[in-house]
Design an enzyme around this catalytic site. Structure first.
Site, PDB file in Angstrom:
ATOM      1  N   GLN A 290       0.850  -1.201   0.000  1.00 48.18           N
ATOM      2  CA  GLN A 290       0.000   0.000   0.000  1.00 48.18           C
ATOM      3  C   GLN A 290       0.881   1.244   0.000  1.00 48.18           C
ATOM      4  O   GLN A 290       0.380   2.358  -0.078  1.00 48.18           O
ATOM      5  CB  GLN A 290      -0.880   0.018   1.253  1.00 48.18           C
ATOM      6  CG  GLN A 290      -1.823  -1.158   1.346  1.00 48.18           C
ATOM      7  CD  GLN A 290      -2.401  -1.285   2.751  1.00 48.18           C
ATOM      8  OE1 GLN A 290      -3.417  -0.689   3.073  1.00 48.18           O
ATOM      9  NE2 GLN A 290      -1.747  -2.056   3.596  1.00 48.18           N
TER      10      GLN A 290
ATOM     11  N   ASP B 117       6.244   4.692  -1.446  1.00 43.97           N
ATOM     12  CA  ASP B 117       7.603   5.208  -1.268  1.00 43.97           C
ATOM     13  C   ASP B 117       8.669   4.525  -2.130  1.00 43.97           C
ATOM     14  O   ASP B 117       9.818   4.983  -2.172  1.00 43.97           O
ATOM     15  CB  ASP B 117       8.010   5.161   0.222  1.00 43.97           C
ATOM     16  CG  ASP B 117       7.952   3.762   0.830  1.00 43.97           C
ATOM     17  OD1 ASP B 117       8.141   2.772   0.107  1.00 43.97           O
ATOM     18  OD2 ASP B 117       7.730   3.674   2.069  1.00 43.97           O
TER      19      ASP B 117
ATOM     20  N   HIS C 145      -1.377   1.543  -4.265  1.00 46.37           N
ATOM     21  CA  HIS C 145      -1.725   2.952  -4.132  1.00 46.37           C
ATOM     22  C   HIS C 145      -0.830   3.864  -4.960  1.00 46.37           C
ATOM     23  O   HIS C 145      -0.741   5.062  -4.695  1.00 46.37           O
ATOM     24  CB  HIS C 145      -1.705   3.359  -2.650  1.00 46.37           C
ATOM     25  CG  HIS C 145      -2.811   2.719  -1.851  1.00 46.37           C
ATOM     26  ND1 HIS C 145      -2.818   2.650  -0.483  1.00 46.37           N
ATOM     27  CD2 HIS C 145      -3.956   2.113  -2.256  1.00 46.37           C
ATOM     28  CE1 HIS C 145      -3.921   2.028  -0.072  1.00 46.37           C
ATOM     29  NE2 HIS C 145      -4.623   1.691  -1.125  1.00 46.37           N
TER      30      HIS C 145
ATOM     31  N   GLY D   4       3.013  -4.369   8.994  1.00 46.95           N
ATOM     32  CA  GLY D   4       2.919  -2.924   9.193  1.00 46.95           C
ATOM     33  C   GLY D   4       1.729  -2.239   8.567  1.00 46.95           C
ATOM     34  O   GLY D   4       1.867  -1.141   8.041  1.00 46.95           O
TER      35      GLY D   4
ATOM     36  N   SER E 166      -2.491  -1.101   9.344  1.00 51.01           N
ATOM     37  CA  SER E 166      -3.582  -1.063  10.316  1.00 51.01           C
ATOM     38  C   SER E 166      -4.799  -1.811   9.785  1.00 51.01           C
ATOM     39  O   SER E 166      -5.734  -2.103  10.524  1.00 51.01           O
ATOM     40  CB  SER E 166      -3.958   0.394  10.615  1.00 51.01           C
ATOM     41  OG  SER E 166      -4.288   1.055   9.411  1.00 51.01           O
TER      42      SER E 166
HETATM   43  P1  OAD Z   1      -1.363   3.084   8.994  1.00 50.94           P
HETATM   44  O1  OAD Z   1      -0.649   4.321   9.420  1.00 50.94           O
HETATM   45  O2  OAD Z   1      -2.853   3.093   9.005  1.00 50.94           O
HETATM   46  O3  OAD Z   1      -0.917   1.863   9.895  1.00 50.94           O
HETATM   47  C1  OAD Z   1       0.442   1.619  10.164  1.00 50.94           C
HETATM   48  C2  OAD Z   1       0.563   0.307  10.904  1.00 50.94           C
HETATM   49  O4  OAD Z   1       1.937   0.048  11.076  1.00 50.94           O
HETATM   50  C3  OAD Z   1      -0.087   0.301  12.305  1.00 50.94           C
HETATM   51  O5  OAD Z   1      -0.848  -0.891  12.458  1.00 50.94           O
HETATM   52  C4  OAD Z   1       1.118   0.296  13.261  1.00 50.94           C
HETATM   53  O6  OAD Z   1       0.865  -0.457  14.437  1.00 50.94           O
HETATM   54  C5  OAD Z   1       2.165  -0.404  12.395  1.00 50.94           C
HETATM   55  N1  OAD Z   1       3.565  -0.055  12.724  1.00 50.94           N
HETATM   56  C6  OAD Z   1       4.075   1.088  13.252  1.00 50.94           C
HETATM   57  N2  OAD Z   1       5.415   1.007  13.377  1.00 50.94           N
HETATM   58  C7  OAD Z   1       5.766  -0.234  12.904  1.00 50.94           C
HETATM   59  C8  OAD Z   1       7.009  -0.921  12.766  1.00 50.94           C
HETATM   60  N3  OAD Z   1       8.167  -0.358  13.115  1.00 50.94           N
HETATM   61  N4  OAD Z   1       6.981  -2.175  12.253  1.00 50.94           N
HETATM   62  C9  OAD Z   1       5.797  -2.766  11.880  1.00 50.94           C
HETATM   63  N5  OAD Z   1       4.612  -2.151  11.982  1.00 50.94           N
HETATM   64  C10 OAD Z   1       4.592  -0.912  12.487  1.00 50.94           C
HETATM   65  O7  OAD Z   1      -0.776   2.690   7.552  1.00 50.94           O
HETATM   66  P2  OAD Z   1      -1.411   1.748   6.419  1.00 50.94           P
HETATM   67  O8  OAD Z   1      -2.079   0.566   7.021  1.00 50.94           O
HETATM   68  O9  OAD Z   1      -0.362   1.533   5.397  1.00 50.94           O
HETATM   69  O10 OAD Z   1      -3.625   5.327   1.708  1.00 50.94           O
HETATM   70  O11 OAD Z   1      -2.510   2.718   5.820  1.00 50.94           O
HETATM   71  C11 OAD Z   1      -3.240   2.317   4.708  1.00 50.94           C
HETATM   72  C12 OAD Z   1      -3.489   3.475   3.790  1.00 50.94           C
HETATM   73  O12 OAD Z   1      -4.047   4.587   4.520  1.00 50.94           O
HETATM   74  C13 OAD Z   1      -2.241   4.081   3.168  1.00 50.94           C
HETATM   75  O13 OAD Z   1      -1.798   3.375   2.027  1.00 50.94           O
HETATM   76  C14 OAD Z   1      -2.705   5.456   2.812  1.00 50.94           C
HETATM   77  C15 OAD Z   1      -3.437   5.824   4.062  1.00 50.94           C
HETATM   78  O14 OAD Z   1      -4.410   6.791   3.938  1.00 50.94           O
HETATM   79  C16 OAD Z   1      -3.553   6.130   0.657  1.00 50.94           C
HETATM   80  O15 OAD Z   1      -2.724   7.009   0.564  1.00 50.94           O
HETATM   81  C17 OAD Z   1      -4.585   5.830  -0.380  1.00 50.94           C
END
Ligand code: OAD
Length: 218
Positions: free
Chosen positions: A99, A102, A117, A163, A165
């Site tokens: 997703q 980068d 994305h 990583g 949510s």
């Molecule tokens: P989120 O910011 O929603 O979630 C990040 C996840 O990474 C959380 O569950 C954290 O617990 C976890 N996390 C944090 N630090 C970590 C680490 N060091 N190692 C492993 N996990 C870690 O990000 P996404 O799930 O990617 O969409 O969000 C999904 C989409 O929402 C993105 O692609 C973006 C955003 O709006 C668009 O831009 C369309």
């Protein structure tokens, strides 16, 4: 962690899909969206990541994406990206479904990647203006990307979920398609995988990749 590694060794997976979100790049110093210090804690998505926001103020939107590009350019792939890139071999077919926009999986050397994305370093034209080639809220995913990811996840022996949510659809729905073993790596696990490893990506992913490749190095 040990139970998950044991299950992976037993499964000896040949077809692996790695599904990643912002957390896989957190250890490279790139902010996530929803956690502490996350972008959506400090900025409003509706002002910056929608077609309406771009129609209203394209310069503001482009400036925000340029700021994000500068953070990413200064960052390096971390141990998780590098471990994932080691997966593709003669014995293991590995596909990365991300997703993230980068490009760090490609910089780390992964070759088969579906960017659900888009990619922040590409641009395209909209209404005569240049915009980042990423998916904004309310927009469609790139043609065919979700279907290809879904097919690979249905057919894989192991799904690694790292990583994310798991709240942004349709991407989040992919995890439920796995029929084989699934393992999540996240300090704050959130998806319904067979095993969860509550650890940072850079910490846990190398051992998980070693377990997949064990006995297959030859
Ligand atoms: P989120 O910011 O929603 O979630 C990040 C996840 O990474 C959380 O569950 C954290 O617990 C976890 N996390 C944090 N630090 C970590 C680490 N060091 N190692 C492993 N996990 C870690 O990000 P996404 O799930 O990617 O969409 O969000 C999904 C989409 O929402 C993105 O692609 C973006 C955003 O709006 C668009 O831009 C369309």
């Amino acid at each position: 962690m040990q139970a998950a590694l044991h299950a992976i060794r037993n499964a000896a997976p040949r077809r692996v899909v790695v599904f990643t979100g912002a957390g896989v790049s957190a250890d490279s110093g790139i902010p996530t969206f929803r956690g502490a210090g996350g972008l959506w804690r400090n900025f409003r998505a509706e002002d910056l990541a929608t077609p309406e926001a771009f129609a209203r103020d394209p310069d503001l939107v482009n400036e925000w994406y340029e700021w994000r590009r500068s953070i990413i350019r200064a960052a390096e792939p971390n141990a998780a990206h590098r471990a994932i890139a080691r997966l593709g071999s003669a014995f293991v077919r590995a596909l990365v479904v991300t997703q993230n926009v980068d490009g760090l999986h490609a910089r780390a050397g992964s070759r088969e990647i579906i960017e659900l994305h888009g990619n922040i370093f590409r641009t395209r034209m909209m209404n005569g203006r240049e915009r980042p080639d990423v998916v904004w809220f309310g927009e469609m995913l790139p043609a065919g990307a979700l279907e290809r990811a879904a097919a690979a996840i249905r057919d894989c022996d192991l799904l690694l979920v790292i990583g994310t949510s798991g709240v942004v659809y349709p991407a989040a729905g992919l995890v439920q398609l796995a029929r084989g073993l699934s393992v999540e790596i996240n300090p704050d696990p959130s998806t319904a995988c067979t095993y969860s490893i509550a650890a940072r990506a850079a910490e846990a992913t190398p051992a998980v990749v070693d377990a997949i490749l064990e006995g297959r190095r030859d």
